[in-house]
Design a protein around this motif. Structure first.
Motif, PDB file in Angstrom:
ATOM      1  N   TYR A 132       0.801  -1.217   0.000  1.00 57.81           N
ATOM      2  CA  TYR A 132       0.000   0.000   0.000  1.00 57.81           C
ATOM      3  C   TYR A 132       0.836   1.270   0.000  1.00 57.81           C
ATOM      4  O   TYR A 132       0.321   2.359  -0.175  1.00 57.81           O
ATOM      5  CB  TYR A 132      -0.925   0.028   1.237  1.00 57.81           C
ATOM      6  CG  TYR A 132      -1.994  -1.038   1.211  1.00 57.81           C
ATOM      7  CD1 TYR A 132      -3.023  -0.985   0.282  1.00 57.81           C
ATOM      8  CD2 TYR A 132      -1.951  -2.102   2.111  1.00 57.81           C
ATOM      9  CE1 TYR A 132      -4.002  -1.973   0.251  1.00 57.81           C
ATOM     10  CE2 TYR A 132      -2.933  -3.088   2.096  1.00 57.81           C
ATOM     11  CZ  TYR A 132      -3.952  -3.016   1.159  1.00 57.81           C
ATOM     12  OH  TYR A 132      -4.901  -3.996   1.126  1.00 57.81           O
ATOM     13  N   SER A 150      -5.256   3.846  -8.681  1.00 57.04           N
ATOM     14  CA  SER A 150      -5.435   2.389  -8.780  1.00 57.04           C
ATOM     15  C   SER A 150      -4.452   1.760  -9.755  1.00 57.04           C
ATOM     16  O   SER A 150      -4.145   0.573  -9.669  1.00 57.04           O
ATOM     17  CB  SER A 150      -6.864   2.061  -9.216  1.00 57.04           C
ATOM     18  OG  SER A 150      -7.149   2.658 -10.474  1.00 57.04           O
ATOM     19  N   ASP A 154      -2.754  -1.389  -7.864  1.00 60.47           N
ATOM     20  CA  ASP A 154      -3.144  -2.736  -8.287  1.00 60.47           C
ATOM     21  C   ASP A 154      -2.074  -3.425  -9.129  1.00 60.47           C
ATOM     22  O   ASP A 154      -2.293  -4.517  -9.647  1.00 60.47           O
ATOM     23  CB  ASP A 154      -4.449  -2.676  -9.103  1.00 60.47           C
ATOM     24  CG  ASP A 154      -5.617  -2.142  -8.284  1.00 60.47           C
ATOM     25  OD1 ASP A 154      -5.589  -2.320  -7.052  1.00 60.47           O
ATOM     26  OD2 ASP A 154      -6.542  -1.555  -8.868  1.00 60.47           O
ATOM     27  N   SER A 155      -0.904  -2.808  -9.260  1.00 64.96           N
ATOM     28  CA  SER A 155       0.158  -3.358 -10.097  1.00 64.96           C
ATOM     29  C   SER A 155       0.951  -4.441  -9.364  1.00 64.96           C
ATOM     30  O   SER A 155       0.968  -4.494  -8.132  1.00 64.96           O
ATOM     31  CB  SER A 155       1.131  -2.243 -10.516  1.00 64.96           C
ATOM     32  OG  SER A 155       0.470  -1.280 -11.311  1.00 64.96           O
TER      33      SER A 155
END
Length: 228
Positions: A132, A150, A154-155
């Motif tokens: 995070y 995102s 989200d990678s």
């Protein structure tokens, strides 16, 4: 040039090496010949492997002034590999054409690449295990922040590790300008890709290009090293 210029501005590996300004530059005739070959390629729909290899060689030769040159020949390398396997010509289209067109920036490339000082700094960079947040450490001081957007949140972790390198460089930019930097990263994929001058992974290669642009702006030599 007068005698003074001849003594202080010498040609080294095809480039101008100026001992007074302590910098490298691309000779005008070298840029002109490169531009002629590039535009000749772009006028064609299909080209030979030999011509592409010749152009790639010239791109790589600019590494002394454009350290990230290898990041901008990935599509060419792939095209040559495919052509050599199939025995067919190389179609100049799509991403390959875009990569070749990118090299038009050399036409107006007049900036000198200053020699770096011998000052050597060490930077420790890593992302946290939760994914995070990115973080780093420089001269004993910790820095970092949460991922924004995102697209990066989200990678995959190797993309985050590469972005963390970029973020830390930008955060401490004024402190490391014109220096050699050792950056310790806990992701081998990022380290190897940087050492090889690119990656097959499109997303990773994009992050490496961002890192390269940052090193160019800051005039730093970046060495990525793996830390377990």
């Amino acid at each position: 040039y007068d005698l003074c210029d001849l003594l202080t501005r010498l040609i080294f590996l095809g480039f101008i090496s100026d001992s007074v300004s302590q910098s490298f530059a691309v000779p005008a005739d070298k840029k002109a010949k490169f531009a002629l070959l590039r535009e000749d390629i772009l006028r064609k729909q299909v080209m030979s492997v030999k011509t592409m290899q010749r152009f790639m060689g010239k791109c790589i030769s600019f590494s002394i002034c454009v350290p990230g040159a290898m990041l901008y020949i990935r599509e060419m390398t792939h095209a040559v590999s495919v052509a050599m396997k199939t025995g067919l010509g190389i179609i100049v289209a799509g991403k390959l054409r875009q990569e070749i067109e990118h090299w038009r920036f050399m036409d107006n490339f007049s900036s000198w690449m200053p020699w770096r000082s011998e000052k050597h700094q060490q930077v420790s960079i890593q992302t946290d295990s939760s994914g995070y947040k990115w973080g780093g450490c420089h001269n004993g001081a910790a820095l970092g922040d949460y991922w924004q957007g995102s697209d990066i949140a989200d990678s995959p972790i190797h993309i985050k590790e590469a972005r963390a390198v970029y973020n830390v460089l930008i955060a401490i930019g004024q402190e490391i300008r014109n220096c050699h930097i050792d950056a310790f990263v806990d992701n081998m994929a990022v380290v190897i890709a940087w050492q090889r001058g690119g990656a097959r992974d499109v997303m990773l290669n994009r992050e490496l290009k961002n890192i390269f642009v940052a090193t160019l702006d800051l005039n730093v030599v970046l060495h990525l090293k793996y830390i377990e």
